[in-house]
Design a protein around this motif. Structure first.
Motif, short mmCIF file in Angstrom:
data_model
loop_
_atom_site.label_atom_id
_atom_site.label_comp_id
_atom_site.label_asym_id
_atom_site.label_seq_id
_atom_site.Cartn_x
_atom_site.Cartn_y
_atom_site.Cartn_z
N GLN A 19 5.22 24.65 -42.84
CA GLN A 19 6.26 24.08 -41.98
C GLN A 19 6.65 25.03 -40.86
OE1 GLN A 19 9.21 21.21 -43.84
NE2 GLN A 19 8.94 22.72 -45.41
N SER A 20 6.73 26.33 -41.16
CA SER A 20 7.16 27.21 -40.08
C SER A 20 6.09 27.27 -39.00
CB SER A 20 7.53 28.59 -40.61
OG SER A 20 6.50 29.11 -41.40
N LEU A 21 4.82 27.15 -39.38
CA LEU A 21 3.77 27.14 -38.35
C LEU A 21 3.82 25.84 -37.55
CD1 LEU A 21 0.73 28.75 -40.18
CD2 LEU A 21 1.92 29.62 -38.17
N LEU A 22 3.87 24.71 -38.27
CA LEU A 22 3.88 23.41 -37.59
C LEU A 22 5.08 23.27 -36.67
CD1 LEU A 22 2.89 20.63 -40.13
CD2 LEU A 22 1.74 21.25 -38.01
N PHE A 23 6.26 23.57 -37.23
CA PHE A 23 7.46 23.37 -36.44
C PHE A 23 7.57 24.41 -35.34
CE2 PHE A 23 9.36 21.46 -40.54
CZ PHE A 23 8.53 20.38 -40.40
N GLY A 24 6.99 25.58 -35.59
CA GLY A 24 7.01 26.60 -34.56
C GLY A 24 6.33 26.10 -33.30
N ARG A 28 8.19 36.66 -36.52
CA ARG A 28 8.12 37.97 -35.87
C ARG A 28 6.68 38.29 -35.45
NH1 ARG A 28 7.66 41.08 -33.20
NH2 ARG A 28 8.34 43.23 -32.93
N PHE A 29 5.74 38.02 -36.33
CA PHE A 29 4.39 38.52 -36.04
C PHE A 29 3.42 37.46 -35.55
CE2 PHE A 29 6.30 41.53 -39.01
CZ PHE A 29 6.21 42.66 -38.23
N TRP A 30 3.68 36.20 -35.88
CA TRP A 30 2.77 35.18 -35.38
C TRP A 30 3.28 34.67 -34.04
CZ3 TRP A 30 -1.94 33.39 -36.69
CH2 TRP A 30 -2.36 32.20 -36.07
N PHE A 31 4.53 34.31 -33.98
CA PHE A 31 5.08 33.81 -32.71
C PHE A 31 5.61 34.95 -31.83
CE2 PHE A 31 5.30 29.94 -35.36
CZ PHE A 31 4.53 29.13 -34.56
N THR A 48 11.55 35.33 -46.20
CA THR A 48 10.70 36.42 -45.72
C THR A 48 9.42 35.88 -45.10
OG1 THR A 48 11.61 37.77 -47.48
CG2 THR A 48 9.63 38.58 -46.40
N ILE A 49 8.83 34.88 -45.75
CA ILE A 49 7.60 34.30 -45.20
C ILE A 49 7.85 33.78 -43.79
CG2 ILE A 49 5.99 32.37 -45.41
CD1 ILE A 49 6.24 32.64 -48.44
N ILE A 50 8.94 33.02 -43.64
CA ILE A 50 9.22 32.44 -42.33
C ILE A 50 9.52 33.54 -41.32
CG2 ILE A 50 10.66 30.76 -41.12
CD1 ILE A 50 11.33 29.63 -43.96
N MET A 52 13.39 28.59 -34.03
CA MET A 52 12.70 29.24 -35.15
C MET A 52 13.60 30.08 -36.05
SD MET A 52 9.67 28.19 -35.44
CE MET A 52 8.74 29.39 -36.37
N PRO A 53 14.41 30.98 -35.51
CA PRO A 53 15.25 31.76 -36.42
C PRO A 53 16.17 30.87 -37.25
CG PRO A 53 15.21 32.79 -34.27
CD PRO A 53 14.54 31.45 -34.12
N ALA A 54 16.61 29.76 -36.66
CA ALA A 54 17.49 28.87 -37.41
C ALA A 54 16.75 28.20 -38.57
CB ALA A 54 18.07 27.81 -36.48
N LEU A 55 15.43 28.09 -38.41
CA LEU A 55 14.64 27.46 -39.48
C LEU A 55 14.59 28.32 -40.75
CD1 LEU A 55 11.54 25.83 -37.79
CD2 LEU A 55 13.41 24.70 -38.93
N ILE A 56 14.81 29.62 -40.61
CA ILE A 56 14.75 30.50 -41.80
C ILE A 56 15.69 29.97 -42.86
CG2 ILE A 56 15.16 32.82 -42.69
CD1 ILE A 56 14.45 33.92 -39.97
#
Lengths: 587, 383, 371
Positions: C39-44, C245-248, C238-240, C179-183
């Motif tokens: 989800q974090s990748l898709l929604f990112g 931080r490192f993917w986006f 942590t995953i998100i 994105m940070p709000a998605l955490i």
């Protein structure tokens, strides 16, 4: 309907499943059988024999891997649906819709089977009368007692007369009264309407009433025949012996059953011990074992033959009772009462579940709590374990008042719940480690106790507990309940649904525990198991109807030498007649 | 076979179906938690969407720092007050303004530097706009308003000064926003709500239906009757279609009369398309249910596979024209995306028959595929 | 001291068992961690308000030099991509209606003549208002482009430039906001449900009685149930966080310590809510549906999608009972703004109050719902 044509024919059917942890598990192994129409046929065997799998295949719910299966002359591989249209099938746990009422459940199945409106009226009236559910038609199924649910399940499969009725252990967890009624219904249908019935069961007295018996073990068909003829295998080997003065039947039974080279099986009964001699055992050796106690021959029964068959096929595997070597709790056996119950009352709203029970249990005693479904056994039990507060009355467990010191009292008791109530997806070791930890054991002590328990109960540490055979689940539950070396062990229907061999092993353990000073309180629906108890109490509708040694209780029922089953039914029925409207409360 | 003539005739499809339907309806009506999610949650969502969610920036607080107090500077700042979008407050200096922004009391700072009026004469005056970029959407909107206000002021000033500056012509933007002239976000959030509510009723509630019967062991008994798997699936569908229909009606009434969102397309088409989508989403839930056979896994999967994507990836708030191609492909695979596009068009633009036929066709294909997939998974077998 | 250690060890046994039950099977492990990842990748990528390659169409009736130049500027921004060149005004509705173009620029035939004559030349901009946010953004971009074009034409009509500088998010990318709000939002989705199901599941499977006859007190059971859910929540966070931080590559300005303190406080509060639901529900189904009933409004009223400030007064007050609202605020401020503990302290207070109410409430419910 021709008598000569079998209603079910199996030709070399085999069924395997994926075993957890890889490999295949053979549930039914090359079974061939032929069942006659219009008769009552029994399928007996220990846990894991493949009875349920075989019945499910007959119902078209599982497909055999190899072999052919014909039901009602139809090849199931080709036309499962047309068979399902015509048969009745009652799984171990009939899928009643808990949120629907009794009538709505019946209506659903009647509609699905297309029972016309006019036929339905007479049919329902008869079914409700037979099952004694007539007064509960508007109650939701979820609120029925276990026995009533079972009867309703049977009624649902009988909304129309099926061409074949398959019953999978219909009497598991059902009290003797309901069990008798259930069988009465089946019997009536077979006699009056020449219904063909195949029933799997763990009760040998039920199998004895069938026209034909098939014995299965580990997926294989061991024997088949008429009960009387089958019993003959045990001819001349069956005896009964009185324990010497001062000893209990339980102790003598333990001595006999431990000598498995000489004795096939031994059970306490009416203060004496019934046993079967190994066919090849030397008579003198047996007499030496009995050590001067006289033995008398008794007529052989189907159960004797069944036990012999099982022992021969199982070897020591499932039969060996666990060797429990747990530390004796402080105090030792004595007269001192460790459980004191006085005028115990529990009400739920305006319904009184327990109405003034009083009894005491001494240290090291085996105390049985008997009663029909809904009698208040479980409620009493839950109060004793501190799971439920009492409405009024005095309750003392291990010298602690449950009102004031519930948590401390809990540390001194072990509890084995009805049904398997451990964590199914954890392994044996993980379950034991958790319960040990919850009781405050840790570090080296915990590891040692867990290893000792695994060893003592013959468990496999890495096995996933949810898929163990029932007998082993029950052992695991016992092991978990004993890890913290409790003074008192509570067992709620511990043997429900497990086979005779596992039950023998279970009671052997109980005998050993009681000898080491652990107090045991147990509920059961197997009346012959009451014979293992030092004293029993019979409850119905929240009231205590009888209290005493098994013999005393039987005397009260008027037949000191009869079987416990009969005594139980007599006492409960007598109690109900006296109080009139008790049935209302029992449900 | 002749040895065992059947003692009765099995009932026909209609009787069995009616019996199952009655059972499902009774179960639904007796289950409080199900009804709460089926009927109360949509009401809550309708109110939340209609009143609670808005992208429209109004009265955004901004700090104004006047380092130049000349008449020209005052005029510029006066221009910021004229709109309902901005709510300027004056700060004595940059330090105070920055403190306000750090404390989230203002979203932006407009700074008129000391040299503003001096440089205005040379034609390169600057006004500094500092924004808190965390809420990037609001920040972008504020920027547009400030730039616009300053632009208008400059235009007026140029007009007043005569045409001496305009040696060449200029382009004037004539803007038309179709379907939503006032640019109200509620107008597109409310049609999207229809999609979300139907997804919710569909996938989430139905995902537990078959799994529950597996877990409670009721299917084993039901299987050994003349019932066919397809009948079980269909009978579970119908009561929830009714619940979904009630929810749809509530959404439409609220949209029309409470939130005054225009409904340009024909009501019949909207209802038909919605019921089609509801069917797809119910079937998706039933399919998940039949596959997992476990209520917990089923509900989690339903949420992850249908509800979350319907919110985030269907074009509900995030315009699919802005996303990378891969994401667009994923989005196009979702039934919710097709219905979202269609329902917004039907509400705001009107009947667009090629689109109606195409999207309804896609939804119908999904429905068919799911019926067969579910039936295939719900064989009468315990293996 | 000894009893304290012993009590901790008992809780430890329960925590270990809960974690084993949740994470033992590969499939359930996957269900705990894959959704957060996917989800974090898709929604990112998918959850963005920014215009990138927004399709637009042109109806150029003038064909002059100025039109070509203006359109070149539009194409040059990278914001818009021309997908169609229309021949007649009747085609406008086709491309807009079918979502083929977000915007149509219509240049009248006298465009060049009017400009040459020093007059105002109208440029018609037709926007698809079905998503008014994107329409507004596109309008803003066109306005800026035209202003620059005008400046190049006439040599500074206005003479005033607005210089924009954005703190914390220089390019005003909406992904940085979302994105940070998605955490918090994505991890709450599952942790609340795990907590809500933890007791209901034991009750349905009959193991709860077995647990209750042990000497564990309701408080110990509560902690033993809460800790695993909290741990899983923090793992998912942590995953998100790592993906953000490192993917986006969204730069982080605040301290990791404060961020985790915020996430921990939030997770405790939402697990408290979940456990209260669990103690109230008799079946797993009830627990699931009631937590779902709660999760939806919590997400919508959190400021994740639309700012809390835009909500009406009543709802804004309601958000004070929403842990996710404060988590969203803490994470955004710490991650993007580099806020310190003292800056966000005020957001911790409601979270702490919620934890202090829900957890004892759940413990009380455990005890009092037994009979």
């Amino acid at each position: 309907m021709s008598e000569s044509v079998p209603i079910v024919v199996a030709e070399g059917i085999t069924k395997t499943f994926d075993a957890p942890g890889g490999g295949r598990l053979t549930a039914v192994d090359d079974v061939s059988l032929s069942v006659r129409a219009g008769e009552l046929t029994a399928l007996v065997g220990p846990d894991g024999a493949g009875k349920t799998t075989l019945l499910r295949m007959m119902a078209g719910l599982l497909k055999p891997d190899t072999g052919r299966l014909y039901v009602l002359g139809v090849d199931l591989a080709k036309e499962a649906q047309s068979v399902q249209d015509r048969i009745g099938y009652m799984p171990q746990r009939f899928g009643l819709y808990d949120d629907l009422s009794v009538r709505e459940n019946l209506d659903l199945y009647a509609d699905l089977h297309g029972v016309p409106e006019d036929a339905r009226r007479t049919r329902f009236a008869r079914l409700l009368e037979m099952t004694e559910l007539a007064r509960f038609v508007d109650r939701s199924a979820g609120k029925l007692s276990g026995g009533m649910k079972q009867k309703l399940g049977l009624a649902c499969t009988l909304v129309r007369l099926p061409d074949l009725l398959l019953l999978d252990e219909p009497s598991v967890g059902v009290d003797p009264l309901s069990r008798r009624e259930l069988w009465k219904i089946v019997r009536q249908l077979v006699d009056a309407e020449t219904l063909s019935v195949i029933v799997s069961t763990a009760y040998m007295d039920e199998a004895e009433r069938c026209a034909q018996v098939f014995v299965m073990n580990e997926g294989k068909m061991l024997a088949e025949g008429v009960p009387k003829a089958m019993a003959e295998a045990a001819r001349g080997l069956t005896f009964v012996a009185q324990p010497p003065p001062g000893a209990t039947a339980r102790e003598l039974q333990a001595r006999l059953i431990d000598a498995d080279a000489l004795i096939v099986d031994a059970v306490p009964s009416g203060g004496a011990v019934r046993f079967i001699r190994q066919p090849e055992a030397d008579e003198r050796a047996v007499d030496a074992l009995l050590d001067g106690i006289r033995r008398q021959a008794r007529p052989e029964e189907l159960e004797d033959a069944f036990m012999m068959l099982l022992r021969r096929h199982r070897g020591d595997d499932g039969a060996a009772p666990p060797r429990v070597a747990l530390r004796t709790p402080a105090g030792g056996v004595g007269e001192q009462a460790v459980i004191v119950v006085r005028d115990l009352v529990r009400k739920f709203g305006d319904f009184t579940a327990v109405a003034g029970a009083s009894f005491e249990v001494a240290r090291g005693e085996v105390f049985g709590l008997l009663g029909p479904n809904g009698a208040g056994k479980t409620t009493t039990f839950r109060m004793l374990c501190g799971l439920l507060p009492a409405t009024s009355g005095h309750l003392e467990v291990a010298g602690l008042n449950l009102r004031t010191a519930r948590a401390r009292a809990r540390g001194k008791i072990g509890y084995v719940a009805q049904k398997f109530a451990l964590y199914g997806n954890l392994t044996v070791r993980e379950n034991l480690e958790f319960f040990g930890g919850a009781y405050g054991l840790r570090g080296k002590v915990l590891r040692e106790r867990v290893s000792a328990a695994i060893e003592a109960f013959g468990l496999e540490a890495a096995a996933v507990s949810g898929i163990l055979p029932l007998g082993y689940k029950q052992r695991l539950a016992m092991a978990a309940g004993l890890l913290h070396e409790p003074e008192i062990l509570f067992l709620d229907e511990p043997t429900s649904g497990i086979d005779p061999l596992a039950r023998r092993a279970f009671w052997r353990t109980i005998t050993a525990l009681a000898a080491s000073g652990v107090t045991i309180v147990v509920t059961t629906h197997f009346m012959e198991e009451a014979e293992y108890c030092d004293r029993i109490a019979i409850l119905d509708a929240g009231r205590m109807l009888a209290l005493g040694t098994p013999r005393e209780v039987k005397e009260r029922a008027g037949d000191a030498d009869g079987d416990m089953n009969g005594a139980f039914i007599a006492i409960v029925e007598h109690g109900r007649v006296r109080s009139g409207n008790v049935l209302e409360a029992a449900a | 076979m002749s040895a065992f003539p059947s003692s009765q005739r099995a009932p026909g499809f209609v009787r069995r179906f009616v019996a199952l339907l009655r059972k499902e309806t009774r179960q639904l009506l007796r289950d409080k938690s199900n009804l709460a999610v089926g009927l109360l949650l949509p009401v809550a969502l309708i109110l939340l969407f209609g009143y609670g969610l808005s992208f429209d920036v109004k009265n955004a607080p901004i700090a104004v720092v006047m380092e130049d107090r000349s008449p020209a500077a005052r005029e510029v700042v006066e221009g910021l007050r004229g709109t309902e979008y901005l709510a300027p407050v004056f700060a004595s200096d940059m330090a105070e303004a920055e403190r306000l922004m750090r404390a989230h009391e203002v979203d932006g700072i407009v700074r008129v530097p000391t040299d503003f009026s001096r440089r205005l004469n040379t034609g390169d005056a600057r006004i500094q706009l500092l924004l808190n970029g965390v809420d990037s959407t609001s920040a972008t909107v504020i920027e547009a308003y400030v730039t616009g206000a300053v632009g208008i002021w400059a235009q007026h000033r140029a007009d007043r000064a005569g045409n001496k500056a305009s040696v060449g012509g200029s382009v004037e933007v004539m803007q038309r926003v179709w379907f939503n002239e006032a640019g109200e976000s509620r107008w597109y959030l409310v049609p999207g709500l229809v999609v979300l509510v139907l997804t919710l009723i569909g996938a989430f509630l139905s995902s537990m239906l078959i799994a529950r019967e597996w877990e409670r062991g009721t299917l084993e008994s039901l299987f050994v009757t003349p019932v066919r798997p397809l009948e079980i699936v269909l009978s579970k569908l119908v009561p929830y279609l009714v619940i979904g229909g009630i929810d749809l009606a509530m959404c439409l009434v609220a949209a029309r009369f409470l939130f005054r969102v225009p409904i340009q397309g024909s009501l019949a088409v909207i209802v038909t398309a919605s019921m089609l989508y509801l069917t797809v989403s119910l079937l998706l839930g039933l399919f998940i249910s039949a596959v997992t056979r476990n209520q917990f896994d089923a509900s989690q999967l339903a949420m992850l596979a249908s509800y979350m994507p319907a919110t985030m990836l269907s074009g509900f708030v995030f315009d699919l024209r802005n996303v990378p191609a891969v994401i667009r492909v994923v989005a196009q695979a979702l039934p919710a995306t097709h219905f979202m596009g269609l329902v917004k068009t039907l509400f705001l633009a009107g009947n667009n028959w090629p689109m109606i036929l195409r999207d309804c066709g896609i939804l119908a294909l999904y429905a068919l595929a799911l019926v067969f997939a579910t039936r295939a998974r719900l064989q009468k077998t315990l293996e | 001291m000894e009893t304290f250690v012993s009590s901790l060890a008992q809780i430890g046994a329960l925590i270990r068992k809960e974690l084993l039950a949740l994470l033992k099977e590969p499939s359930s492990r996957a269900l705990m961690f894959c959704p957060a990842l996917i989800q974090s990748l898709l929604f990112g990528y998918g959850a963005t308000y920014d215009l990138v390659h927004a399709p637009y169409a042109v109806l150029d009736l003038s064909g002059g030099r100025a039109a070509t130049e203006l359109l070149a500027r539009v194409d040059g921004t990278g914001v818009f991509v021309r997908t169609a060149t229309l021949a007649s005004p009747t085609r406008i509705s086709d491309v807009i209606d079918d979502y083929d173009a977000l915007m149509v620029l219509s240049i009248p035939s006298d465009f060049q003549d009017r400009l040459d004559a020093g007059q105002r030349a109208p440029l018609q901009v037709i926007l698809d208002g079905r998503n008014s946010s994107t329409a507004g953004l596109a309008a803003g971009y066109v306005g800026t482009i035209v202003a620059e074009f005008n400046a190049s034409l006439g040599g500074g009509v206005s003479g005033v430039r607005v210089e924009r500088r954005a703190w914390f998010n220089p390019n005003l990318e909406s992904r940085w906001n979302i994105m940070p709000a998605l955490i918090g939002a994505l991890s709450m989705l599952q942790t609340l449900m795990i907590a809500a199901l933890s007791v209901a599941r034991e009750r349905e499977q009959g193991t709860f009685d077995q647990l209750l006859v042990t000497p564990l007190t309701p408080m110990q059971i509560l902690i033993g149930k809460a800790v695993p859910a909290i741990l899983i929540g923090l793992m998912q966070s942590t995953i998100i966080l790592v993906i953000i931080r490192f993917w986006f590559r969204i730069p982080m300005n605040g301290s990791l310590g404060v961020l985790y303190l915020g996430l921990l406080t939030f997770t405790v509060a939402s697990v408290g809510v979940g456990l209260s639901i669990s103690a109230l529900s008799l079946t797993m189904q009830e627990a699931m549906l009631y937590s779902f009933l709660l999760i939806m409004p919590l997400m919508l009223l959190s400021g994740l999608l639309t700012p809390v400030r835009n909500m009406p007064e009543v709802l804004r007050i309601a958000t004070w009972a929403n842990p996710l609202r404060f988590c969203t605020s803490i994470v955004r401020r710490v991650y993007l703004e580099g806020a310190g503990l003292s800056d966000v302290a005020i957001d911790f207070i409601p979270l702490l109050i919620m934890g202090a109410i829900t957890l004892p409430l759940a413990a009380w419910l455990f005890r009092n719902r037994l009979s």
